[in-house]
Design an enzyme around this catalytic site. Structure first.
Site, PDB file in Angstrom:
ATOM      1  N   ARG A   8      -7.257 -13.965   0.290  1.00 26.22           N
ATOM      2  CA  ARG A   8      -6.867 -14.720   1.280  1.00 26.22           C
ATOM      3  C   ARG A   8      -7.921 -15.997   1.360  1.00 26.22           C
ATOM      4  NH1 ARG A   8      -7.345  -9.303   2.773  1.00 26.22           N
ATOM      5  NH2 ARG A   8      -5.600  -8.417   3.687  1.00 26.22           N
ATOM      6  N   GLU A  67     -11.366  -5.410  -2.330  1.00 24.17           N
ATOM      7  CA  GLU A  67     -10.826  -6.331  -1.571  1.00 24.17           C
ATOM      8  C   GLU A  67     -11.442  -6.560  -0.369  1.00 24.17           C
ATOM      9  OE1 GLU A  67      -6.905  -6.257  -1.173  1.00 24.17           O
ATOM     10  OE2 GLU A  67      -6.206  -6.738  -3.293  1.00 24.17           O
ATOM     11  N   ASN A  68     -11.786  -7.826   0.206  1.00 22.76           N
ATOM     12  CA  ASN A  68     -12.170  -8.105   1.549  1.00 22.76           C
ATOM     13  C   ASN A  68     -10.830  -7.791   2.431  1.00 22.76           C
ATOM     14  OD1 ASN A  68     -11.565 -10.390  -0.139  1.00 22.76           O
ATOM     15  ND2 ASN A  68     -11.718 -11.519   1.759  1.00 22.76           N
ATOM     16  N   LYS A  75      -2.474   0.189  -4.767  1.00 20.25           N
ATOM     17  CA  LYS A  75      -3.391  -0.155  -3.417  1.00 20.25           C
ATOM     18  C   LYS A  75      -3.007   1.216  -2.531  1.00 20.25           C
ATOM     19  CE  LYS A  75      -4.598  -3.685  -0.391  1.00 20.25           C
ATOM     20  NZ  LYS A  75      -4.308  -5.119  -0.120  1.00 20.25           N
ATOM     21  N   GLU A 115       1.048  -1.059  -0.173  1.00 17.64           N
ATOM     22  CA  GLU A 115      -0.031   0.102  -0.039  1.00 17.64           C
ATOM     23  C   GLU A 115       0.723   1.054   0.013  1.00 17.64           C
ATOM     24  OE1 GLU A 115      -3.606  -2.059   2.867  1.00 17.64           O
ATOM     25  OE2 GLU A 115      -1.989  -1.177   3.788  1.00 17.64           O
TER      26      GLU A 115
END
Length: 362
Positions: free
Chosen positions: A306, A270-271, A185, A71
């Protein structure tokens, strides 16, 4: 970093963070005569040349890491201490105390005729888990909004934006005409979001406050280089946060979506965790509708990340397939599932043939 500690970020207590090389070194020849930017560019170039026959066909997307956990941010909170719903929200620590960051700060302060502002980060930021209103810098009428506070925060966030731009330029040049989409990100830092100063965002390098939008410059940067903005926390509700914490994942996401729309920037969600309960999956769908409403319905994609063995548990797999079906039927966005390690998992686990057939479909 063991031999040269100032390659790592440092906070006011001298604690080093080795998740990512300090951006104060970006263009300095600290890696055997080469700069970190040169080294990273060489790595990306090698990746491009090694996989050139797959780019744009098998490999259709490349996400470029720009900081800790990929990030574009400062490591204001160590990875093992990142926010969890059950833990007190952290203010974070300014990461500006390695010698190269301090040299930049001193030069900037001297340039505007205020050398006394160049000796370090703000005072009065107090402890990580303290209430912002009990600090002199982050409280509602604190010095974050003073002339000094504005100077420091513009310098701190400006260096992060410059780091991002340098990497955007290198990435765009390296992957030009390869047919891949480039992702960048940002962190979903939403704790203390409902305060005036947004302290957790400030220490991470996002100059976002009650009086200033810190995500528009990020969206402008990525839009300039035709990248795709990626962020997490699509699955988190405000109601999950500790009572009185003034955190707002939904408020943060609305602001980021607005910034992306302002610059016609595609968004990839995204989760945040591996939770597979219905509430979290329903929140993803709700967030996707927010992000893909009206004229923007083709500008959002979603990575389900994930994946682990629990996804295939008898009580989880039907829920997950129902979730994918809902995403498709609602036409809220293109459901793009990130199944890294799929084949290795299926070949080694005891998944039923029905699960394997279902998985092969996706």
């Amino acid at each position: 970093m063991d031999r040269e500690p100032d390659l790592a970020y440092s906070d006011r207590y001298g604690r080093r963070n080795k998740e990512y090389i300090s951006l104060g070194c970006d263009n300095l020849p600290v890696l055997k005569g080469r700069s970190p930017i040169q080294t990273y560019s060489d790595f990306m170039r090698s990746f491009r040349d090694t996989f050139k026959h797959f780019l744009g066909i098998v490999i259709t997307e490349v996400q470029v890491g720009m900081g800790p956990a990929g990030e574009l941010r400062y490591p204001s909170c160590p990875s093992e201490k990142l926010k969890r719903p059950s833990s007190p929200p952290e203010l974070g620590e300014f990461q500006c105390y390695d010698k190269n960051m301090l040299a930049s700060l001193r030069a900037c302060a001297q340039n505007i005729g205020m050398p006394e502002w160049g000796y370090g980060g703000p005072i009065g930021v107090s402890d990580l888990t303290q209430n912002p209103e009990e600090t002199t810098f982050f409280r509602s009428n604190g010095s974050w909004n003073s002339d000094y506070g504005k100077f420091f925060l513009e310098w701190y966030s400006g260096l992060l934006l410059l780091h991002g731009e340098i990497l955007c330029m290198a990435t765009t040049a390296i992957f030009l005409q390869t047919g891949v989409k480039i992702f960048a990100k940002v962190a979903g830092i939403y704790w203390h979001y409902l305060t005036c100063s947004h302290p957790s965002e400030l220490t991470a390098g996002y100059y976002n406050t009650l009086t200033r939008d810190g995500y528009l410059p990020l969206a402008r940067l990525f839009g300039k280089y035709k990248m795709i903005l990626c962020c997490s926390c699509f699955d988190i509700q405000d109601a999950e946060e500790l009572k009185g914490s003034k955190s707002s994942p939904e408020g943060f996401l609305r602001q980021l979506v607005y910034a992306a729309r302002m610059h016609n920037l595609p968004l990839s969600g995204e989760n945040s965790g591996t939770i597979l309960d219905d509430k979290s999956l329903d929140q993803v769908i709700k967030s996707s509708r927010l992000s893909s409403a009206g004229a923007y319905e083709s500008s959002l994609s979603f990575n389900y990340v994930r994946m682990d063995r629990h996804l295939f548990d008898p009580h989880n797999w039907p829920r997950f397939t129902r979730f994918v079906r809902q995403m498709s039927n609602a036409r809220t966005f293109q459901a793009k599932l990130d199944f890294r390690g799929r084949d290795q998992y299926l070949s080694s686990c005891s998944a039923t043939e029905e699960v394997k057939r279902s998985f092969a479909f996706y």
